[in-house]
Design a protein around this motif. Structure first.
Motif, PDB file in Angstrom:
ATOM      1  N   TYR A  63       0.624  -1.214  -0.423  1.00  0.00           N
ATOM      2  CA  TYR A  63       0.103   0.025  -0.035  1.00  0.00           C
ATOM      3  C   TYR A  63       0.943   0.875   0.289  1.00  0.00           C
ATOM      4  O   TYR A  63       0.442   2.105  -0.883  1.00  0.00           O
ATOM      5  CB  TYR A  63      -1.084  -0.153   1.178  1.00  0.00           C
ATOM      6  N   GLN A  66       3.275   1.004  -2.980  1.00  0.00           N
ATOM      7  CA  GLN A  66       2.033   1.509  -5.022  1.00  0.00           C
ATOM      8  C   GLN A  66       2.132   1.898  -5.692  1.00  0.00           C
ATOM      9  O   GLN A  66       2.027   2.984  -5.602  1.00  0.00           O
ATOM     10  CB  GLN A  66       0.680   0.817  -4.648  1.00  0.00           C
ATOM     11  N   LYS A  68       1.310   4.505  -8.805  1.00  0.00           N
ATOM     12  CA  LYS A  68       0.288   5.598  -9.180  1.00  0.00           C
ATOM     13  C   LYS A  68       0.399   5.967 -10.574  1.00  0.00           C
ATOM     14  O   LYS A  68      -0.695   6.144 -11.176  1.00  0.00           O
ATOM     15  CB  LYS A  68      -0.757   5.896  -8.337  1.00  0.00           C
ATOM     16  N   TYR A  84       3.210   7.453   6.258  1.00  0.00           N
ATOM     17  CA  TYR A  84       2.343   6.513   5.705  1.00  0.00           C
ATOM     18  C   TYR A  84       2.337   4.870   7.002  1.00  0.00           C
ATOM     19  O   TYR A  84       1.793   4.664   7.805  1.00  0.00           O
ATOM     20  CB  TYR A  84       2.019   5.773   4.697  1.00  0.00           C
ATOM     21  N   SER A 156      -8.258   5.503   4.447  1.00  0.00           N
ATOM     22  CA  SER A 156      -7.252   4.850   3.265  1.00  0.00           C
ATOM     23  C   SER A 156      -7.043   3.603   2.865  1.00  0.00           C
ATOM     24  O   SER A 156      -7.121   2.526   2.324  1.00  0.00           O
ATOM     25  CB  SER A 156      -7.053   6.354   2.599  1.00  0.00           C
ATOM     26  N   PHE A 157      -6.740   3.554   4.330  1.00  0.00           N
ATOM     27  CA  PHE A 157      -6.078   1.826   4.205  1.00  0.00           C
ATOM     28  C   PHE A 157      -7.158   1.383   4.159  1.00  0.00           C
ATOM     29  O   PHE A 157      -6.858  -0.237   3.380  1.00  0.00           O
ATOM     30  CB  PHE A 157      -4.934   2.438   5.148  1.00  0.00           C
ATOM     31  N   LYS A 159     -10.013   1.414   3.404  1.00  0.00           N
ATOM     32  CA  LYS A 159     -10.482   1.175   2.609  1.00  0.00           C
ATOM     33  C   LYS A 159     -10.504   0.493   1.142  1.00  0.00           C
ATOM     34  O   LYS A 159     -10.516  -0.660   0.293  1.00  0.00           O
ATOM     35  CB  LYS A 159     -11.558   2.931   1.576  1.00  0.00           C
ATOM     36  N   TRP A 160      -9.392   0.287   0.924  1.00  0.00           N
ATOM     37  CA  TRP A 160      -7.784  -0.372   0.276  1.00  0.00           C
ATOM     38  C   TRP A 160      -8.601  -1.663   0.453  1.00  0.00           C
ATOM     39  O   TRP A 160      -8.127  -2.435  -1.471  1.00  0.00           O
ATOM     40  CB  TRP A 160      -6.703   0.462  -0.377  1.00  0.00           C
ATOM     41  N   HIS A 162     -10.268  -3.090   1.194  1.00  0.00           N
ATOM     42  CA  HIS A 162     -11.756  -3.846   1.141  1.00  0.00           C
ATOM     43  C   HIS A 162     -11.772  -4.031   0.235  1.00  0.00           C
ATOM     44  O   HIS A 162     -12.176  -4.642  -1.075  1.00  0.00           O
ATOM     45  CB  HIS A 162     -12.787  -3.107   2.512  1.00  0.00           C
ATOM     46  N   GLU A 163     -11.325  -3.210  -0.895  1.00  0.00           N
ATOM     47  CA  GLU A 163     -11.265  -2.770  -2.049  1.00  0.00           C
ATOM     48  C   GLU A 163     -10.804  -4.212  -2.892  1.00  0.00           C
ATOM     49  O   GLU A 163     -11.404  -3.961  -4.097  1.00  0.00           O
ATOM     50  CB  GLU A 163     -11.048  -1.785  -3.098  1.00  0.00           C
ATOM     51  N   THR A 164      -9.540  -4.486  -2.352  1.00  0.00           N
ATOM     52  CA  THR A 164      -9.105  -5.655  -2.459  1.00  0.00           C
ATOM     53  C   THR A 164      -8.969  -6.974  -2.285  1.00  0.00           C
ATOM     54  O   THR A 164      -8.538  -7.734  -2.511  1.00  0.00           O
ATOM     55  CB  THR A 164      -6.951  -5.166  -1.867  1.00  0.00           C
ATOM     56  N   HIS A 172     -13.388   0.701   6.508  1.00  0.00           N
ATOM     57  CA  HIS A 172     -13.250   2.519   6.948  1.00  0.00           C
ATOM     58  C   HIS A 172     -14.508   3.349   6.376  1.00  0.00           C
ATOM     59  O   HIS A 172     -14.400   4.712   6.986  1.00  0.00           O
ATOM     60  CB  HIS A 172     -12.445   2.233   5.794  1.00  0.00           C
TER      61      HIS A 172
END
Length: 382
Positions: A63, A66, A68, A84, A156-157, A159-160, A162-164, A172
């Motif tokens: 994370y 990564q 972007k 972070y 934010s972490f 949420k990421w 969960h999205e992954t 989140h």
């Protein structure tokens, strides 16, 4: 091939192998990233979840690192990554300490992971803990601004994760708002008469005089000043002024005017450090070298600035409840520029703000005074 250290981050935290800073250093070492990307590609080719065999440590690491953007200069800077990592590891340490409780509190406990066993109430408990624990400056709770920064990163972490599909629950969504009220936004205003007092105090000290003038007259971030090279200074044939080129936050290029008085103080700084004062575009040495002739680490430079300001013991320093950091000089740059008639758009551009609202926040008091209705009165009528 899996990296033992990353896989066993949880074990190292749990058993306290080495200190916190050593784990941070491990997490900041980018050499493991390519191997993780290869594993991701392998899973994608097999139509598997990209992170199906990742550990908690590897997820935090990925994370933070990564990619972007296709251009490396637009990626997260090292200081951002460090922040972070520290925020995520602080949360992870808290969760690891609660592992025995989690085993009893969660049905169908999953071994060798903490994140996958977390539930909404665990997140709420952590936020309550973080808002009251005496972990801030002077053994006090975190300031609202610090708490907001930490929870924004954690949200934010989560949420990421969960999205992954690394975790099943949208944790989140359980993080309560930590947005600041107007009263809680730190007052970082700095005014001309205050800056002038600081400069006058150090006018016979070439090192401090040069650094403080640079901050005040350019509005550059301390990171940008710390990494500036002498070879990036040039004489502009169009205007006849000296200028400094560089790359700032978010990969944004800047080209700053160096007023004659500032340029003279830069030369005086360099003379005191016994380095060349002759312009040389191929000189990649630091603009402001340390005693050893090397680049300042920006945090060391920032701490040094804070110390020399406090050392003056000027009345306005004593009256403040907070410490004046290099960032305050960006506020001064905005305020003084506005007082000299600069348009908000130009100030925004000079400071490299993506959002006009950020610039307006810097200028909040100045703009309020400009619109003060009492100024429309005719004083002689009274």
């Amino acid at each position: 091939m899996r990296n033992f250290s990353l896989v066993h981050i949880g074990t190292e935290v749990r058993e306290r192998r080495g200190d916190f800073n050593k784990i941070v250093s491990l997490m900041l070492d980018s050499k493991y990233y390519d191997a993780l990307e290869e594993r991701n590609e392998h899973h994608q080719r097999k139509n598997e979840n990209m992170f199906s065999d990742f550990t908690d440590g590897e997820m935090m690491y990925y994370y933070v690192h990564q990619r972007k953007h296709i251009r490396k200069d637009r990626e997260r800077k090292e200081n951002t990554k460090t922040e972070y990592v520290r925020i995520l590891l602080q949360f992870y340490q808290y969760a690891v300490k609660s592992e025995s409780f989690l085993r009893q509190d969660v049905d169908y406990y999953i071994e060798e992971t903490i994140f996958k066993n977390l539930r909404p109430w665990h997140i709420r408990n952590y936020q309550d803990y973080l808002s009251t624990a005496l972990l801030g400056k002077g053994g006090q709770p975190y300031s609202p601004a610090t708490l907001d920064a930490k929870m924004t990163t954690l949200k934010s972490f989560m949420k990421w994760l969960h999205e992954t599909k690394y975790i099943q629950h949208p944790l989140h969504k359980e993080i309560l708002s930590t947005s600041l009220s107007e009263q809680e936004i730190p007052n970082r205003d700095l005014y001309y008469h205050e800056v002038k007092q600081l400069l006058d105090y150090y006018k016979d000290h070439p090192i401090n005089y040069g650094l403080l003038t640079m901050l005040a007259m350019t509005g550059l971030r301390v990171q940008e000043i710390a990494k500036a090279s002498w070879g990036d200074v040039y004489l502009d044939s169009l205007s006849g002024h000296y200028r400094l080129r560089g790359v700032g936050k978010g990969g944004k290029k800047f080209d700053k005017l160096l007023h004659p008085s500032l340029y003279e103080r830069i030369l005086a700084f360099r003379e005191r450090r016994h380095v060349s004062t002759a312009l040389n575009s191929s000189d990649q040495g630091p603009l402001f070298p340390t005693k050893d002739g090397v680049y300042y680490q920006y945090k060391n430079l920032s701490n040094y600035i804070v110390r020399i300001i406090e050392r003056t013991e000027l009345p306005f320093i004593k009256e403040r409840n907070d410490r004046i950091t290099p960032h305050y000089f960006r506020h001064f740059y905005a305020i003084y520029s506005r007082q000299q008639g600069a348009d908000i758009f130009l100030i925004q551009k000079e400071l490299g703000h993506s959002d006009r609202k950020t610039t307006e926040r810097y200028l909040e008091k100045v703009l309020q005074r400009e619109q003060e209705i009492g100024l429309m009165w005719k004083e002689q009528d009274f």
